[in-house]
Design a protein around this motif. Structure first.
Motif, short mmCIF file in Angstrom:
data_model
loop_
_atom_site.label_atom_id
_atom_site.label_comp_id
_atom_site.label_asym_id
_atom_site.label_seq_id
_atom_site.Cartn_x
_atom_site.Cartn_y
_atom_site.Cartn_z
N GLU A 216 49.12 106.38 52.42
CA GLU A 216 49.95 105.17 52.36
C GLU A 216 50.55 104.86 53.72
O GLU A 216 50.52 103.71 54.19
CB GLU A 216 51.04 105.39 51.32
N VAL A 217 51.15 105.88 54.37
CA VAL A 217 51.63 105.76 55.75
C VAL A 217 51.16 107.00 56.49
O VAL A 217 50.85 108.03 55.88
CB VAL A 217 53.17 105.63 55.83
N SER A 218 51.11 106.93 57.78
CA SER A 218 50.55 108.04 58.55
C SER A 218 51.57 109.12 58.87
O SER A 218 51.20 110.24 59.24
CB SER A 218 49.95 107.51 59.87
N ALA A 219 52.86 108.81 58.73
CA ALA A 219 53.89 109.78 59.10
C ALA A 219 55.11 109.65 58.19
O ALA A 219 55.49 108.54 57.79
CB ALA A 219 54.30 109.60 60.56
N VAL A 220 55.72 110.81 57.88
CA VAL A 220 56.95 110.86 57.09
C VAL A 220 57.92 111.78 57.84
O VAL A 220 57.56 112.90 58.21
CB VAL A 220 56.69 111.42 55.67
N PRO A 221 59.16 111.36 58.09
CA PRO A 221 60.11 112.20 58.81
C PRO A 221 60.30 113.56 58.15
O PRO A 221 60.24 113.67 56.92
CB PRO A 221 61.40 111.38 58.79
N LYS A 222 60.56 114.57 58.95
CA LYS A 222 60.72 115.94 58.43
C LYS A 222 61.87 116.04 57.44
O LYS A 222 61.78 116.78 56.46
CB LYS A 222 60.98 116.90 59.59
N SER A 223 62.92 115.31 57.68
CA SER A 223 64.13 115.44 56.87
C SER A 223 64.12 114.57 55.62
O SER A 223 65.11 114.50 54.89
CB SER A 223 65.35 115.09 57.72
N VAL A 513 51.47 111.91 45.08
CA VAL A 513 52.06 113.24 45.22
C VAL A 513 53.53 113.07 45.61
O VAL A 513 53.94 112.01 46.11
CB VAL A 513 51.33 114.08 46.29
N ASN A 514 54.31 114.12 45.39
CA ASN A 514 55.71 114.13 45.79
C ASN A 514 55.85 115.01 47.02
O ASN A 514 55.68 116.22 46.96
CB ASN A 514 56.59 114.65 44.65
N ILE A 515 56.13 114.39 48.16
CA ILE A 515 56.21 115.11 49.43
C ILE A 515 57.63 115.67 49.61
O ILE A 515 58.60 114.90 49.58
CB ILE A 515 55.83 114.20 50.60
N PRO A 516 57.76 116.98 49.80
CA PRO A 516 59.09 117.56 49.97
C PRO A 516 59.56 117.48 51.42
O PRO A 516 58.81 117.15 52.33
CB PRO A 516 58.87 119.01 49.55
N VAL A 517 60.83 117.79 51.64
CA VAL A 517 61.37 117.93 52.99
C VAL A 517 60.73 119.15 53.63
O VAL A 517 60.58 120.21 53.01
CB VAL A 517 62.90 118.09 52.95
N ASP A 518 60.32 119.01 54.89
CA ASP A 518 59.66 120.13 55.58
C ASP A 518 59.96 120.03 57.07
O ASP A 518 59.45 119.15 57.76
CB ASP A 518 58.16 120.09 55.33
N GLY A 519 60.81 120.92 57.56
CA GLY A 519 61.17 120.88 58.97
C GLY A 519 60.50 121.95 59.79
O GLY A 519 60.92 122.22 60.91
N THR A 520 59.43 122.57 59.23
CA THR A 520 58.81 123.70 59.92
C THR A 520 57.71 123.31 60.89
O THR A 520 57.41 124.05 61.82
CB THR A 520 58.24 124.69 58.89
N SER A 521 57.05 122.18 60.67
CA SER A 521 55.91 121.82 61.52
C SER A 521 55.84 120.33 61.75
O SER A 521 56.49 119.54 61.03
CB SER A 521 54.60 122.31 60.89
N ASP A 522 55.05 119.95 62.73
CA ASP A 522 54.88 118.53 63.04
C ASP A 522 53.73 117.89 62.27
O ASP A 522 53.50 116.69 62.39
CB ASP A 522 54.63 118.36 64.54
N GLU A 523 53.00 118.67 61.50
CA GLU A 523 51.88 118.16 60.70
C GLU A 523 51.89 118.85 59.34
O GLU A 523 52.20 120.04 59.23
CB GLU A 523 50.55 118.40 61.41
N ALA A 547 35.13 117.98 51.40
CA ALA A 547 34.52 116.76 51.90
C ALA A 547 35.51 115.97 52.74
O ALA A 547 35.13 115.25 53.67
CB ALA A 547 34.02 115.91 50.74
N SER A 548 36.80 116.10 52.41
CA SER A 548 37.83 115.43 53.19
C SER A 548 39.15 116.16 53.01
O SER A 548 39.46 116.62 51.91
CB SER A 548 37.98 113.97 52.77
N GLN A 549 39.90 116.31 54.08
CA GLN A 549 41.22 116.95 54.02
C GLN A 549 42.26 115.94 54.48
O GLN A 549 42.09 115.29 55.51
CB GLN A 549 41.25 118.20 54.90
N VAL A 550 43.32 115.82 53.69
CA VAL A 550 44.33 114.81 53.93
C VAL A 550 45.53 115.45 54.63
O VAL A 550 46.10 116.43 54.13
CB VAL A 550 44.78 114.15 52.61
N LYS A 551 45.92 114.86 55.76
CA LYS A 551 47.07 115.34 56.51
C LYS A 551 47.94 114.16 56.92
O LYS A 551 47.46 113.04 57.06
CB LYS A 551 46.63 116.10 57.77
N ILE A 552 49.24 114.44 57.12
CA ILE A 552 50.15 113.43 57.66
C ILE A 552 50.99 114.08 58.76
O ILE A 552 51.13 115.30 58.82
CB ILE A 552 51.08 112.83 56.59
N GLN A 553 51.56 113.25 59.61
CA GLN A 553 52.45 113.72 60.66
C GLN A 553 53.88 113.83 60.11
O GLN A 553 54.29 113.02 59.27
CB GLN A 553 52.42 112.76 61.85
#
Length: 715
Positions: A216-223, A513-523, A547-553
């Protein structure tokens, strides 16, 4: 027999022949010998002429020997003083006025002889479109094969001795078990329970499915946590071998392309009740002729016809030259009478499939009806409510423990009187599609689009698996339309059962999916997408791991949120489909005002989205479709005659992401064919241009017409 068929095809510019039974007069004149069949050929200018065969059959003289004295439509003499007006067109060709007026009334503005487009039209009065409340000049945007239709209309109204002779071999003693199907082509032969396996380890040796993912978006803030974060999974089937060559020819014969595709078992279940008489039956025969001609020698066809009862008119036979000729004769012998027993027709069609000894890799049923089932659905209970449409289906086609569909039924509702709800239910349960044929002349193109897909199956038993990679990530939902989807109890894994894919066909599924807060890494790794499927040509199972792996910043802070256009337009598709379903439910309850309001609100919301403002073709088509549906809900009468069928056909198309015929066109330029594959478009093009006898005339037509463009692949 093979030699006769080859000669007939050479004589027929469109590679089609029709059996015309002898009249009673001919039978009396030839009582000492069997009456010959008459084969009619199409000349380069589109008229029908009798063609002699190698067996020396007696044939009438060509009606084209003197065009100035013969009407090219009815093929009878034109003489002054006989009480019939004669019309001379601007291209200098003459016709009986009543013949050409009948053609023009149905939208034909093309000279049947030279194919010139007329500017001055006889009897040019708009045909009222009672289903829409506005005039419509023509239901078709291409030339109609009027000379051929004239021949078909001349078929005798009752079954003659010759007609009985054609089908008596298959009908006189219809077996209790339909295990008399013809053996498969040896190079494709596969008996049940004896499927050859190939080593599918080398993915380069087989065609592979492409998998793309978009967030949906390429990046979600860590906090920040993000609930219902949307991920798009986009699948695209490979090319058929026959289309690997970009110089693929529309005129390629079924025989020459047979080795490059998967053979098909096709059963057609056709309504021949009394309401199908006249032009409807003639057009159905022409459409079936097109289907027969485009099947190859490894494909097999069976013909079931139903009215008050159902009969198998042609067993499951390979479409060799001999098989095609006999299938055409069986189709040409059909007559219309009686009521409409859809249930019995379906039962007999499925009996052919279930009882067959041999099985081609692909199988399907085509069901066409123009009326409502006038017989008891269950056969044993007279109290079962008429709304129980699912009971029309034999139990053999239901899901096998949720593992997939047995035999898809592609249903075609013909005209304004068919039972759209029943036909849609039949197709939905079986995994097929429902098409609404509003204009009679579109039936051949609708069939062409359907078989264009069936003859290009490149993937079977496709299943998509989605796995969470982050330990605190959970799958919230999988939006897959009519495809069966499931999520494991721990919400870290989900599946979508896709089934078959046509060549270059695409599928889009949204996973939240429900993305949790994660301040441990940049990806952050979100999902892994893999899939398994069977290659129908090699019979081998393919597995595409990761076949495809999904990652966000996951940066400390992000700028303005920009939503992916690909995700946005698929959200719009699902939103539109939900609005269609809600509007249909309101209309069925008699609340047309609410139905129109739902569609109107959805259209306005879609028009304000980023993808629509950017001019995305799918979103623009969705807005146009919603507006069209509003017009077809103008009144209860309009809704019942066309609105219900139009909406159900649209729902079928969007829920399966597969092209259906809707209204009076199968052309993607009509806005409603976003799912039409290149193979489907090629077959529709062939249907629309087959009235021209020579390849050169076909090329000229293609240069002047706009054909559907392939759907662009998301990036």
């Amino acid at each position: 027999m093979g030699s006769k068929w080859r000669k007939a095809k050479l004589a027929l510019g469109l590679n089609m022949c029709l059996y015309v039974p002898p009249t009673d007069v001919e039978q009396r004149d030839s009582s000492s010998s069997p009456s010959p069949a008459r084969l009619f050929s199409r000349s380069s200018h589109g008229s029908i002429t009798p063609t002699p065969s190698s067996s020396g059959l007696r044939l009438p003289a060509s009606p084209d020997s003197n065009n100035k004295r013969t009407c090219a439509i009815c093929l009878t003499a034109m003489k002054t003083g006989q009480g019939q007006a004669i019309f001379m067109a601007e291209c200098s060709h003459s016709f009986h006025f009543h013949c050409i007026a009948s053609n023009v009334k149905h939208g034909n503005q093309i000279c049947p002889v030279c194919r010139a487009k007329w500017k001055e039209i006889p009897f040019q009065r708009p045909v009222s479109d009672v289903t829409r409340g506005k005039p419509r000049m023509s239901a078709l945007g291409w030339p109609q094969d009027d000379a051929w239709m004239t021949v078909l209309r001349r078929l005798p109204p009752a079954r003659t001795d010759a007609n009985r002779h054609i089908s008596s071999h298959y009908q006189a003693n219809e077996p209790a078990i339909f295990d008399d199907d013809e053996d498969l082509d040896p190079q494709h032969e596969t008996a049940e329970g004896n499927v050859p396996t190939n080593d599918a380890g080398d993915v380069n040796s087989v065609r592979t499915v492409e998998v793309f993912t978009y967030t949906e978006v390429s990046a979600v803030p860590k906090s920040v946590s993000y609930d219902n974060f949307t991920i798009l999974i986009h699948l695209k089937a490979p090319l058929t071998s026959g289309r690997q060559n970009r110089n693929w020819n529309h005129a390629e014969s079924p025989q020459s392309s047979q080795d490059s595709r998967t053979p098909v078992d096709l059963v057609t279940v056709l309504d021949v009740s009394g309401s199908m008489s006249g032009t409807k039956l003639a057009l159905l025969k022409r459409a079936m002729g097109f289907v027969i001609q485009n099947l190859g020698p490894s494909d097999r066809l069976s013909v079931i016809a139903f009215s008050s009862t159902a009969r198998r008119h042609f067993p499951l036979r390979r479409m060799t030259e001999t098989g095609k000729l006999e299938a055409l004769q069986a189709v040409n012998s059909l007559i219309s009478s009686g009521g409409t027993n859809i249930a019995e027709g379906l039962r007999k069609g499925f009996k052919v499939m279930v009882d067959r000894k041999w099985k081609n890799p692909v199988c399907s049923i085509i069901l066409l009806s123009d009326g409502q089932d006038t017989y008891t659905i269950s056969g044993t209970s007279t109290t079962r409510p008429r709304a129980d449409y699912k009971s029309l289906l034999p139990t053999s086609i239901n899901l096998n423990g949720g593992t997939g569909f047995c035999i898809p039924v592609h249903a075609f509702g013909f005209g304004s009187d068919h039972d759209a709800a029943s036909m849609h239910s039949i197709s939905e349960i079986s995994g097929g599609t429902f098409s609404f044929i509003e204009a009679e002349g579109v039936i051949q193109d609708a069939f062409a689009q359907c078989i264009g897909g069936l003859l290009s199956v490149v993937v079977q038993e496709l299943q998509v698996k989605v796995e969470c990679l982050h330990p605190r990530l959970e799958i919230g939902s999988i939006q897959a339309g009519s495809y069966k989807s499931s999520i494991m109890a721990n919400a870290i894994m989900g599946f979508v059962d896709v089934g078959d894919l046509y060549a270059e066909e695409e599928r889009d599924f949204l996973v939240t999916v429900n993305i949790p807060v994660d301040g441990t890494s940049d990806e952050m790794s979100l999902l892994k997408v893999s899939c398994t499927y069977r290659d129908p040509m090699t019979k081998g199972m393919m597995t595409l791991e990761e076949a495809s792996q999904v990652k966000i910043q996951r940066p400390e802070i992000t700028g303005t949120r920009v939503v992916s256009m690909e995700v946005d337009k698929q959200r719009n598709r699902l939103r539109a489909a939900e609005a269609m379903a809600e509007a249909r439910a309101a209309a069925e309850n008699g609340d047309l005002a609410r139905a129109v309001s739902v569609l109107e609100s959805c259209g306005k919301a879609l028009s304000e989205t980023a993808s629509t403002r950017a001019g995305d073709r799918l979103c623009i088509a969705l807005c146009a479709e919603l507006k069209e549906m509003q017009e077809r809900m103008a009144s209860q009468r309009v809704y019942e005659t066309s609105g219900r069928a139009y909406i159900l056909s649209g729902l079928s198309s969007h829920s399966w992401q597969r092209a259906t015929a809707r209204g009076d066109s199968t052309d993607s330029t009509n806005l409603m064919q976003a799912y039409q594959t290149p193979s489907m478009a090629d077959m529709v093009t062939q249907s629309q241009t087959m009235v021209f006898g020579t390849p050169s005339s076909q090329r000229k037509l293609r240069q002047t017409m706009s054909f559907p463009a392939a759907r662009p692949r998301p990036r």
